[in-house]
Design a protein around this motif. Structure first.
Motif, PDB file in Angstrom:
ATOM      1  N   LEU A   2       0.998  -1.057  -0.126  1.00 53.44           N
ATOM      2  CA  LEU A   2      -0.006  -0.164  -0.147  1.00 53.44           C
ATOM      3  C   LEU A   2       0.931   1.147  -0.211  1.00 53.44           C
ATOM      4  O   LEU A   2       1.693   1.439   1.011  1.00 53.44           O
ATOM      5  N   GLN A   3       0.900   2.045  -1.153  1.00 51.15           N
ATOM      6  CA  GLN A   3       1.775   2.860  -1.296  1.00 51.15           C
ATOM      7  C   GLN A   3       1.297   4.422  -0.804  1.00 51.15           C
ATOM      8  O   GLN A   3       0.197   4.763  -1.260  1.00 51.15           O
ATOM      9  N   TYR A   4       2.240   5.075  -0.289  1.00 50.41           N
ATOM     10  CA  TYR A   4       1.753   6.490   0.292  1.00 50.41           C
ATOM     11  C   TYR A   4       2.390   7.374  -0.824  1.00 50.41           C
ATOM     12  O   TYR A   4       1.570   8.224  -1.677  1.00 50.41           O
ATOM     13  N   ASP A   5       3.678   7.331  -0.982  1.00 51.96           N
ATOM     14  CA  ASP A   5       4.475   8.256  -2.163  1.00 51.96           C
ATOM     15  C   ASP A   5       5.601   7.305  -2.412  1.00 51.96           C
ATOM     16  O   ASP A   5       5.681   6.222  -2.060  1.00 51.96           O
ATOM     17  N   ALA A  37       5.921   3.367   1.768  1.00 53.85           N
ATOM     18  CA  ALA A  37       4.932   2.314   1.459  1.00 53.85           C
ATOM     19  C   ALA A  37       4.763   1.174   2.598  1.00 53.85           C
ATOM     20  O   ALA A  37       5.845   1.045   3.490  1.00 53.85           O
ATOM     21  N   LEU A  49      -4.223   5.732  -0.242  1.00 56.55           N
ATOM     22  CA  LEU A  49      -2.943   4.846  -0.424  1.00 56.55           C
ATOM     23  C   LEU A  49      -3.104   4.047  -1.944  1.00 56.55           C
ATOM     24  O   LEU A  49      -4.266   3.826  -2.227  1.00 56.55           O
ATOM     25  N   ASN A  50      -2.266   4.048  -2.522  1.00 53.85           N
ATOM     26  CA  ASN A  50      -2.264   3.297  -3.884  1.00 53.85           C
ATOM     27  C   ASN A  50      -2.072   1.898  -3.565  1.00 53.85           C
ATOM     28  O   ASN A  50      -1.147   1.175  -2.597  1.00 53.85           O
ATOM     29  N   SER A 101      -5.143   5.548  -5.519  1.00 54.55           N
ATOM     30  CA  SER A 101      -6.222   6.081  -4.329  1.00 54.55           C
ATOM     31  C   SER A 101      -7.224   4.516  -4.039  1.00 54.55           C
ATOM     32  O   SER A 101      -8.325   4.990  -4.243  1.00 54.55           O
ATOM     33  N   TRP A 106       6.671   7.192   7.496  1.00 53.88           N
ATOM     34  CA  TRP A 106       6.564   5.767   7.501  1.00 53.88           C
ATOM     35  C   TRP A 106       7.937   5.114   7.345  1.00 53.88           C
ATOM     36  O   TRP A 106       8.888   5.794   6.462  1.00 53.88           O
ATOM     37  N   SER A 145      10.035   2.562   1.860  1.00 56.57           N
ATOM     38  CA  SER A 145       9.522   1.342   0.996  1.00 56.57           C
ATOM     39  C   SER A 145      10.467   0.489   0.620  1.00 56.57           C
ATOM     40  O   SER A 145      11.829   1.076   0.338  1.00 56.57           O
TER      41      SER A 145
END
Lengths: 361, 214
Positions: free
Chosen positions: A64-67, A71, A104-105, A120, A135, A138
Motif C-alpha cells: 500500500l503506497q503513500y508516495d 509504503a 493509498l495506492n 487511491s 513511515w 518502502s
C-alpha cells in the motif's frame, strides 16, 4: 493500386488487433475501502485479467503506497483464486501528513502477471490520538514486467481503451481530408484566371471545375469521418464520462466544425452557374478552413475539458500511449487515411462522370 | 482614396436613414424582448444574452453592406477604386457602426436589465475588439452571400460557424470583466483574439479579388 490494398490490410489489422489483443492485468478494487490507523488490516485485492494462482503465494508481493518513498508491505499473502488475493497489513498509528485521512495506492507485483497498480485504492482515517511521523522507507524494487503483446490496463476506461484505435484516427483523417479540400480550393482559385484556365484545358482534358469537384469530394469524405468520430466519441463518453453528450468544449467545437462544411455545401449548390458557385465556394472553403484552426486548436485551450490532456493540450499526451498501443494506433491512422482518400477519389470520379453525362462540363 | 470611400459609406448611410434607424430599433426591440421575457437577469445570463443581442444586431447591420447598392453601381466602384480599398473602407465603416450599436445596446440593456459589469475599462476594450472581429468576418461573408439569391439565410448559416471562435473568446473575456471567472492572465485571450482577427483580415484581402468580379 497498392495503396488501396494497403489501406484495407491496415484497417483489417487494426480491427483485429484492436479488438482481440487482451488487456494487461489490473486491480479493479480492494475491500474494505477504508481502514483506521493502528489497525491490523486484512485486505482483499480483486484483479482483472489476472492469473494470481499461477505463481506460489510467497513470490507475490503487495504494497500500500503513500508516495514514492513511503509504503506498507503486505504480509501473509494468500491466493484465493485467479482474481482474488488476500494480504494483511499493520497500519501505523501515525500518518505521514497531519491530515484527517490519506489515500493509498495498491500495488501488486506478480512473477507472471507483472506489476499492477490501483491509484487511491484505500482511505486510511486518522485515529484521534495519532500524530505525524514518516513511515519506514518502502522496499518497492525488483518489479516484474510482463513482456507480451497486450494493452495497458487503465482505471475508469478499462476495455474501452480499444476505442483509441477507432475514435482518434477519425480526427487525423478529418484533418488530412479538410487540408486536401482547402488545397484544391486554392488550386481552383490559382487557375481561375482565363489564361491559366485555357492552358489547363489543353492538358489532356483536365478542367478547372475538377478542382472544385475534388474540393467538394474531400470535404464530403471529411464530413463523414467527422460524424464517425463524433459517434465513436459519444459511445466512449457514454461509458467513460457517464453521458454521451456532456457539452465538452471539444464536442461543441467539432459540431461547429461540421456546420462549417454543411454551410459550404449549401453555398456551393445555391448558384445557377457552376463556375460562379465553384469560385465562391472555394473562397468560403479557404476562409472556413482558416477559422477551423482556432476552433480546434486555440479555443479548446481556454476552457476546461473532460478529454485527456485537457487544459492547455489539444490532444492526448505521449504518456497516454505505450509501445504496444502504438503498434496498432499508427497503422490505424495510416489505414483510415488512405481509405478516406480512396473514398473521396471515388466520389470525385463519380461526380465528374455524372456531370459529363448530363452535359454540365 | 480610402478616405473618400469611407466618406461615401457615411454619406450613403446618412441618405438612407431608414436602414440605420431600422437597426437601432431592432437592437432596442431585442433588449426589450429580453426584459419582457425575464425581469430579473442573473450576471451569467446577462452576459450570454448581451452577446446574443450583439450577434444578431451585427449580422443584420452588416448583411446590407453589399446588397444596398445595385450591381451596376458596384461595378462602377470597382473600376474607379482598388477593390481591396473598397473592402477595407467597408470593414472600417462596419467596425464603427457595430461599435456604436454595441454601445447603444449596452446602454439600453443596462437600463432595463441592470449593469453587472465590474471592470468597465476591460469591457469597453472587449466591445471594441468584438466590433472589429465581427466586422471583418461579417463584411467578408456578406460579400459572398450578396452573390447568391437568398442572401439573408446564406449570411446567417455561413457566418455563424466562422464567428464561433471570436464569439466564444469574447463571451469568456466579458465573463472576466463581469468577475464571473477569476483569470489574471486574460491578456493571452486578447492576444488570441487579435491573432484570429489578423488571420481573417489577411485572408479577406487575399480572397476578395476572387469574390467581387463576376
Amino acid at each position: 493500386m497498392w495503396w488501396k490494398a494497403l489501406s484495407v490490410v491496415l484497417i483489417v489489422y487494426s480491427l483485429i488487433a484492436g479488438t482481440l489483443v487482451p488487456l494487461k492485468p489490473g486491480i479493479t478494487y480492494v475491500s474494505p475501502q477504508t481502514a483506521r490507523s493502528g489497525q491490523q488490516l486484512v485486505l482483499q485485492l480483486h484483479g482483472y485479467n489476472s492469473f494470481y494462482a499461477q505463481s506460489p503465494a510467497n513470490d507475490i508481493r503487495v504494497w500500500l503506497q503513500y508516495d514514492s518513498a513511503q509504503a506498507l508491505t503486505g504480509q501473509q499473502i494468500r491466493v484465493l483464486n485467479d482474481t482474488t488475493l488476500e494480504a494483511s497489513f499493520l497500519i501505523p498509528t501515525e500518518l505521514p501528513r497531519p491530515t484527517a485521512s490519506v489515500m493509498l495506492n495498491a500495488i501488486i507485483d506478480h512473477p507472471a502477471d507483472g506489476v499492477s497498480l490501483l491509484p487511491s485504492a484505500i482511505e486510511i482515517v486518522k485515529d484521534s490520538i495519532a500524530s505525524q511521523a514518516n513511515w519506514s522507507g518502502s522496499n518497492i524494487s525488483g518489479l516484474h514486467v510482463k513482456k507480451d503483446f497486450s494493452f495497458p490496463y487503465r482505471n475508469v476506461i478499462y476495455e474501452s481503451i480499444r476505442n483509441t484505435y477507432f475514435h482518434v484516427p477519425m480526427w487525423f483523417v478529418l484533418m488530412f481530408l479538410f487540408i486536401a479540400s482547402a488545397w484544391n480550393s486554392v488550386q481552383f482559385l490559382r487557375f481561375s484566371n482565363p489564361a491559366q484556365a485555357a492552358a489547363l484545358d489543353e492538358q489532356k482534358g483536365r478542367s478547372l471545375l475538377d478542382f472544385d469537384r475534388k474540393a467538394a469530394a474531400y470535404a464530403e469524405a471529411g464530413l463523414l469521418f467527422g460524424i464517425l468520430g463524433l459517434i465513436t466519441g459519444m459511445l466512449w463518453a457514454h461509458y467513460a464520462w457517464g453521458a454521451a453528450w456532456s457539452n465538452d468544449i471539444k464536442q461543441l467545437m467539432t459540431a461547429v466544425a461540421l456546420l462549417i462544411y454543411l454551410a459550404y455545401f449549401i453555398l456551393r449548390s445555391s448558384f445557377d452557374e457552376p463556375e460562379k458557385g465553384a469560385r465562391l465556394a472555394a473562397v468560403y472553403n479557404i476562409f472556413a478552413f482558416a477559422s477551423l484552426i482556432p476552433l480546434l486548436y486555440i479555443v479548446p485551450r481556454m476552457f476546461a475539458s473532460l478529454h485527456p490532456g485537457a487544459t492547455g493540450n489539444p490532444a492526448f499526451g505521449s504518456e497516454d500511449l505505450d509501445n504496444t498501443m502504438r503498434m496498432v494506433f499508427y497503422p490505424a491512422i495510416i489505414g483510415w487515411s488512405l481509405f478516406g482518400f480512396w473514398l473521396a477519389q471515388l466520389r470525385y470520379r463519380y461526380q465528374r462522370l455524372l456531370d459529363k453525362a448530363t452535359g454540365l462540363d | 482614396m480610402l478616405f473618400t470611400l469611407l466618406r461615401k459609406e457615411f454619406v450613403l448611410e446618412f441618405r438612407q436613414r431608414y436602414a440605420i434607424s431600422g437597426i437601432v430599433l431592432y437592437v432596442f426591440s431585442m433588449v426589450f424582448v429580453v426584459y419582457a421575457a425575464s425581469i430579473k437577469v442573473q450576471p451569467q445570463v446577462w452576459n450570454v444574452l448581451f452577446w446574443l443581442i450583439i450577434l444578431f444586431a451585427s449580422i443584420n447591420a452588416v448583411v446590407k453592406s453589399f446588397v444596398q447598392e445595385s450591381g451596376a453601381r458596384q461595378l462602377y466602384y470597382y473600376q474607379l477604386a482598388d477593390p481591396a480599398m473598397l473592402l477595407l473602407a467597408k470593414i472600417i465603416y462596419n467596425t464603427l457602426l457595430l461599435l456604436v450599436l454595441s454601445l447603444l445596446a449596452f446602454g439600453a440593456y443596462s437600463v432595463v436589465a441592470g449593469n453587472p459589469v465590474k471592470d468597465i475599462g476591460l469591457f469597453a476594450l472587449i466591445l471594441l475588439l468584438g466590433s472589429l472581429g465581427f466586422s471583418i468576418a461579417f463584411t467578408f461573408i456578406a460579400s459572398i452571400a450578396a452573390k447568391a439569391n437568398n442572401s439573408a439565410t446564406l449570411m446567417a448559416i455561413l457566418s455563424f460557424p466562422v464567428i464561433m471562435p471570436i464569439l466564444l473568446t469574447l463571451v469568456r473575456l466579458s465573463a472576466i470583466a463581469l468577475r464571473l471567472i477569476q483569470d489574471t492572465s486574460y491578456q493571452r485571450d486578447i492576444v488570441n483574439l487579435l491573432a484570429i482577427d489578423a488571420i481573417l483580415i489577411t485572408l479577406t484581402f487575399v480572397l476578395f479579388p476572387f469574390v467581387w468580379r463576376d
